[in-house]
Design a protein around this motif. Structure first.
Motif, PDB file in Angstrom:
ATOM      1  N   UNK A   1       0.840  -1.207   0.000  1.00  0.00           N
ATOM      2  CA  UNK A   1       0.000   0.000   0.000  1.00  0.00           C
ATOM      3  C   UNK A   1       0.871   1.251   0.000  1.00  0.00           C
ATOM      4  N   UNK A   2       1.968   1.215   0.763  1.00  0.00           N
ATOM      5  CA  UNK A   2       2.916   2.336   0.757  1.00  0.00           C
ATOM      6  C   UNK A   2       3.493   2.509  -0.652  1.00  0.00           C
ATOM      7  N   UNK A   3       3.855   1.388  -1.294  1.00  0.00           N
ATOM      8  CA  UNK A   3       4.391   1.460  -2.665  1.00  0.00           C
ATOM      9  C   UNK A   3       3.390   2.140  -3.596  1.00  0.00           C
ATOM     10  N   UNK A   4       2.139   1.732  -3.510  1.00  0.00           N
ATOM     11  CA  UNK A   4       1.106   2.326  -4.371  1.00  0.00           C
ATOM     12  C   UNK A   4       0.921   3.817  -4.067  1.00  0.00           C
ATOM     13  N   UNK A   5       0.943   4.148  -2.764  1.00  0.00           N
ATOM     14  CA  UNK A   5       0.758   5.555  -2.379  1.00  0.00           C
ATOM     15  C   UNK A   5       1.929   6.405  -2.890  1.00  0.00           C
ATOM     16  N   UNK A   6       3.143   5.845  -2.825  1.00  0.00           N
ATOM     17  CA  UNK A   6       4.332   6.563  -3.331  1.00  0.00           C
ATOM     18  C   UNK A   6       4.218   6.775  -4.843  1.00  0.00           C
ATOM     19  N   UNK A   7       3.822   5.734  -5.540  1.00  0.00           N
ATOM     20  CA  UNK A   7       3.661   5.863  -6.996  1.00  0.00           C
ATOM     21  C   UNK A   7       2.598   6.904  -7.339  1.00  0.00           C
ATOM     22  N   UNK A   8       1.505   6.883  -6.591  1.00  0.00           N
ATOM     23  CA  UNK A   8       0.395   7.796  -6.886  1.00  0.00           C
ATOM     24  C   UNK A   8       0.803   9.250  -6.738  1.00  0.00           C
ATOM     25  N   UNK A   9       1.651   9.534  -5.728  1.00  0.00           N
ATOM     26  CA  UNK A   9       2.034  10.941  -5.543  1.00  0.00           C
ATOM     27  C   UNK A   9       3.428  11.212  -6.108  1.00  0.00           C
ATOM     28  N   UNK A  10       3.983  10.259  -6.828  1.00  0.00           N
ATOM     29  CA  UNK A  10       5.288  10.435  -7.501  1.00  0.00           C
ATOM     30  C   UNK A  10       6.319  11.043  -6.564  1.00  0.00           C
ATOM     31  N   UNK A  11       6.493  10.408  -5.403  1.00  0.00           N
ATOM     32  CA  UNK A  11       7.360  10.978  -4.381  1.00  0.00           C
ATOM     33  C   UNK A  11       8.837  10.653  -4.576  1.00  0.00           C
ATOM     34  N   UNK A  12       9.160   9.783  -5.510  1.00  0.00           N
ATOM     35  CA  UNK A  12      10.564   9.385  -5.667  1.00  0.00           C
ATOM     36  C   UNK A  12      10.928   9.147  -7.129  1.00  0.00           C
ATOM     37  N   UNK A  13      12.209   9.321  -7.425  1.00  0.00           N
ATOM     38  CA  UNK A  13      12.691   9.027  -8.776  1.00  0.00           C
ATOM     39  C   UNK A  13      12.740   7.507  -8.987  1.00  0.00           C
ATOM     40  N   UNK A  14      13.206   6.803  -7.958  1.00  0.00           N
ATOM     41  CA  UNK A  14      13.331   5.344  -8.058  1.00  0.00           C
ATOM     42  C   UNK A  14      12.714   4.675  -6.827  1.00  0.00           C
ATOM     43  N   UNK A  15      11.820   3.743  -7.082  1.00  0.00           N
ATOM     44  CA  UNK A  15      11.218   3.000  -5.971  1.00  0.00           C
ATOM     45  C   UNK A  15      11.697   1.547  -6.016  1.00  0.00           C
ATOM     46  N   UNK A  16      12.342   1.127  -4.921  1.00  0.00           N
ATOM     47  CA  UNK A  16      12.850  -0.247  -4.827  1.00  0.00           C
ATOM     48  C   UNK A  16      11.972  -1.015  -3.844  1.00  0.00           C
ATOM     49  N   UNK A  17      11.532  -2.198  -4.256  1.00  0.00           N
ATOM     50  CA  UNK A  17      10.729  -3.034  -3.364  1.00  0.00           C
ATOM     51  C   UNK A  17      11.498  -4.315  -3.078  1.00  0.00           C
ATOM     52  N   UNK A  18      11.635  -4.622  -1.805  1.00  0.00           N
ATOM     53  CA  UNK A  18      12.425  -5.777  -1.393  1.00  0.00           C
ATOM     54  C   UNK A  18      11.575  -6.730  -0.564  1.00  0.00           C
ATOM     55  N   UNK A  19      11.652  -8.015  -0.868  1.00  0.00           N
ATOM     56  CA  UNK A  19      10.976  -9.006  -0.031  1.00  0.00           C
ATOM     57  C   UNK A  19      11.811 -10.274  -0.056  1.00  0.00           C
ATOM     58  N   UNK A  20      11.910 -10.944   1.078  1.00  0.00           N
ATOM     59  CA  UNK A  20      12.747 -12.147   1.130  1.00  0.00           C
ATOM     60  C   UNK A  20      12.086 -13.330   0.433  1.00  0.00           C
ATOM     61  N   UNK A  21      10.779 -13.199   0.176  1.00  0.00           N
ATOM     62  CA  UNK A  21      10.028 -14.287  -0.457  1.00  0.00           C
ATOM     63  C   UNK A  21       9.921 -14.011  -1.956  1.00  0.00           C
ATOM     64  N   UNK A  22      10.530 -14.904  -2.774  1.00  0.00           N
ATOM     65  CA  UNK A  22      10.586 -14.603  -4.207  1.00  0.00           C
ATOM     66  C   UNK A  22       9.200 -14.653  -4.876  1.00  0.00           C
ATOM     67  N   UNK A  23       8.277 -15.450  -4.319  1.00  0.00           N
ATOM     68  CA  UNK A  23       6.922 -15.488  -4.878  1.00  0.00           C
ATOM     69  C   UNK A  23       6.186 -14.176  -4.618  1.00  0.00           C
ATOM     70  N   UNK A  24       6.367 -13.659  -3.407  1.00  0.00           N
ATOM     71  CA  UNK A  24       5.747 -12.378  -3.056  1.00  0.00           C
ATOM     72  C   UNK A  24       6.309 -11.275  -3.970  1.00  0.00           C
ATOM     73  N   UNK A  25       7.609 -11.334  -4.171  1.00  0.00           N
ATOM     74  CA  UNK A  25       8.268 -10.331  -5.013  1.00  0.00           C
ATOM     75  C   UNK A  25       7.766 -10.420  -6.463  1.00  0.00           C
ATOM     76  N   UNK A  26       7.581 -11.646  -6.935  1.00  0.00           N
ATOM     77  CA  UNK A  26       7.074 -11.845  -8.300  1.00  0.00           C
ATOM     78  C   UNK A  26       5.645 -11.301  -8.417  1.00  0.00           C
ATOM     79  N   UNK A  27       4.864 -11.506  -7.360  1.00  0.00           N
ATOM     80  CA  UNK A  27       3.483 -10.994  -7.345  1.00  0.00           C
ATOM     81  C   UNK A  27       3.498  -9.461  -7.396  1.00  0.00           C
TER      82      UNK A  27
END
Lengths: 305, 305
Positions: free
Chosen positions: A19-45
Motif C-alpha cells: 500500500x505504501x508502494x502504491x501511495x508513493x507511486x500515486x504521488x510520484x514521491x521518488x525518482x526510483x522505488x525499490x521493493x524488497x521481499x525475502x520471499x521470491x513469490x511475493x516479489x514476483x506478485x
C-alpha cells in the motif's frame, strides 16, 4: 509537488508495504522505488502488479543508495534486518517503519544505525484483515492517523521530509513518545485484537455448540470479531511479544471490568448494565463524528434495499 | 402467494418490529396490519413512514381479532405484555416474538396464554446497531436464520404458517429447543456484545490515555467493537438478565481462555499465540463461505480506490 526523494526502498511487500508502494507511486514521491521481499513469490506478485521500479530480493543491494528506507515487516524481524542492512545505508538516509509497536522497534534498530542515518519509527493506524501484495491499495492511509515517534535529538529536516511524505498519502500526523504510543495502541488495537482472537478460539472449542452453529448464527454479533481475528498471525504474534507490558496492563483492566460485569449479571444488577450500555453508545457517535468510521448501519454491509 | 393472515399485529415499532412490518407489507402477507407501540412519538413516526394499516397505542385493542401477534419488545417486557393482552387474544391465534432469549420468554408468556392460542417463540438472527422505526428495512431478514423454538406439543398447522411467513421474508428456518438456542446465542451474540460493551467502557475510563486518543486511533481495531456496543441498552440489559446461566457459562470459558493467552504473552510463548491466530483465520473463511458475512476487506468500508 515535485519528486521528494532520489530513491526510496520498501522492505516487505505485504498489505502495508504494498500500500505504501502504491501511495508513493500515486504521488510520484521518488525518482526510483525499490521493493524488497525475502520471499521470491511475493516479489514476483509485486512485480506482476507493477508496484515499483526495481524488485530486489537482496536486502543490502535494496537499501544501497536509498534516501529513505521503510521497513514494512513484522516487528520481531526488525533487529535482524537492521543489523544486516546497516553497513549499506547511505549517510543522511532516513530509516523508518510501519510497525504497530514503537519502543521495541527503536530499541531493536538503534544499535545498528550508522552515524548520520536518521531513525524515525512510524505507525500508520490503518489496515485490513487481508495480507499480501494484492491486498494493498493506495488510499489505505487517507484520513487515517500516522504516528511518528522520533527520538528527542531527531534531525528536524529528516522529520519534516518524512512528515511531508505521509501527508502526501493523505494521512494526518501525530508526534508522540514511543512509550505513550505503545500504551494508546494497546487499548485501541492490541487488546481488541487479542479478545477477538480469544472469543473466536473459545467459540470453536465448544462441545455443546457445534462449529456449524457458530457459523450459521454468527450474524448475531460474533462475525464482527472474526474479521480482525483473521489478521496476519506472524504480525500479531510479534505485536504481543513486543508490547508485552502495555498489553498486560490494559488486559488487566479489561478483565477487571469484565469481572464486574459478570458480577452484575449474576446479581441481576440491571441498572449497572444499563448505565454502561448507554455510555458506550456515545463513544461510537464520537468516532463517527471524527471521521474514523462510517455512520452506515451494520458497517454498511450490503442489504438489498 | 395470496394473503396468508386476516390480521397481523406487531407489538413494538423499533428496529426489528418496523423491519417485520416492512417485510409483511412487501410480501402482502396479511389483509390488515396493526402496529402497536406504547410510545406515541414512536407510533407517530411509524405512521409517517406508512408502516401499517392501523396504528394502535392500546395493547388490548391492537391484538383483538388478530390471527398472528408478533412481540418485538425487550425480553424483560414480555410477561407484563402477555398478561395484559391475554384476555383479548382470539382462539386459534398464534403468538410469537423476536427476542434474543427463548427459554425465559416462553416461561414469561406461557402462564397467560388462553387455551387454543398457539405460543411459538422465535428469533430472527439479524439486526443492526440502530434503533427506532426509521432504522428498519424490509430486507433485514434475507439470507439470515430465523430460529423457532416451539414447545413439544406445538400445533403443526400454526408452526407451518409461521415458518411460511419467515420464509417469505427471505429467512432460513431452524427449529431448536429453547435451552439450546440460549446456549448457542450466548456464544454467537450475547458474550460478543458483552465484551464489546466492556472494552469500550474500559477504554473510556483510562487516565493515561485520553478519550480523544481512543477515538483518533480507533481504526486500529477498537472501532469495530464500538458498533455493537452502540446497540439498544434496554434490549441488551434484558438479554443478560434473562439468559444469565448460559451467558455466565460462556463468559467463564472466555475468561479462562483469555487468562491462558495472557500467560502466553507474559511468558513469551510465541508458538501458542501463532497457533491460535492461525486457527481463527479459518473460521472467518467459513463464515464468508456460508454467506453470513461479506468477503470484502475491512467490512467493505468505503475507500477511495
Amino acid at each position: 509537488m515535485s519528486v521528494q526523494f532520489g530513491q526510496i526502498t520498501i522492505i516487505g511487500a505485504g498489505l502495508i508495504g504494498s500500500s505504501v508502494a502504491r501511495a508513493i507511486q500515486r504521488c510520484a514521491a521518488t525518482a526510483t522505488l525499490v521493493l524488497c521481499d525475502k520471499d521470491k513469490d511475493v516479489l514476483a506478485e509485486a512485480k506482476a502488479l507493477r508496484l515499483a521500479d526495481i524488485y530486489q530480493i537482496d536486502l543490502v543491494k535494496a537499501v544501497t543508495n536509498s534516501d529513505l528506507v521503510i521497513l514494512a515487516v513484522p516487528v520481531g524481524a526488525m533487529a535482524a534486518i537492521g543489523e544486516m542492512m546497516a553497513p549499506a545505508l547511505k549517510t543522511g538516509a532516513i530509516v523508518t517503519d510501519v510497525g504497530s509497536v514503537k519502543a521495541s522497534v527503536f530499541k531493536a534498530l538503534k544499535p545498528f544505525m550508522p552515524e548520520g542515518v536518521h531513525l524515525i519509527p512510524g505507525h500508520p493506524v490503518a489496515g485490513t484483515e487481508q495480507s499480501g501484495p494484492s491486498a494493498g491499495f493506495a488510499s489505505l492511509f487517507e484520513d487515517r492517523w500516522c504516528i511518528l515517534t522520533p527520538p528527542e535529538d531527531c534531525d528536524k529536516v529528516a522529520l519534516k521530509a518524512l512528515t511531508a511524505l505521509w501527508e502526501k498519502f493523505g494521512s494526518k500526523i501525530e508526534i508522540m513518545e514511543a512509550e505513550h504510543h505503545d500504551l494508546v495502541l494497546a487499548i485501541t488495537s492490541h487488546v481488541p485484537h487479542l479478545i477477538a482472537y480469544n472469543i473466536v478460539g473459545t467459540a470453536s472449542d465448544l462441545e455443546e455448540v457445534t462449529s456449524s452453529e457458530v457459523i450459521k448464527y454468527s450474524a448475531g454479533g460474533f462475525r464482527d470479531f472474526t474479521r480482525i481475528a483473521a489478521s496476519d498471525p506472524t504480525m500479531w504474534r510479534d505485536v504481543f511479544l513486543n508490547n508485552k507490558d502495555a498489553v498486560l496492563e490494559m488486559l488487566g483492566r479489561f478483565s477487571e471490568d469484565l469481572t464486574a460485569l459478570q458480577r452484575a449479571i449474576r446479581w441481576e444488577d440491571g441498572d449497572a448494565l444499563y448505565k454502561l450500555f448507554t455510555r458506550t453508545r456515545e463513544i461510537r457517535r464520537k468516532i463517527i463524528d471524527a471521521g474514523q468510521d462510517d455512520a452506515k448501519a451494520d458497517f454498511g454491509r450490503p442489504h438489498k434495499d
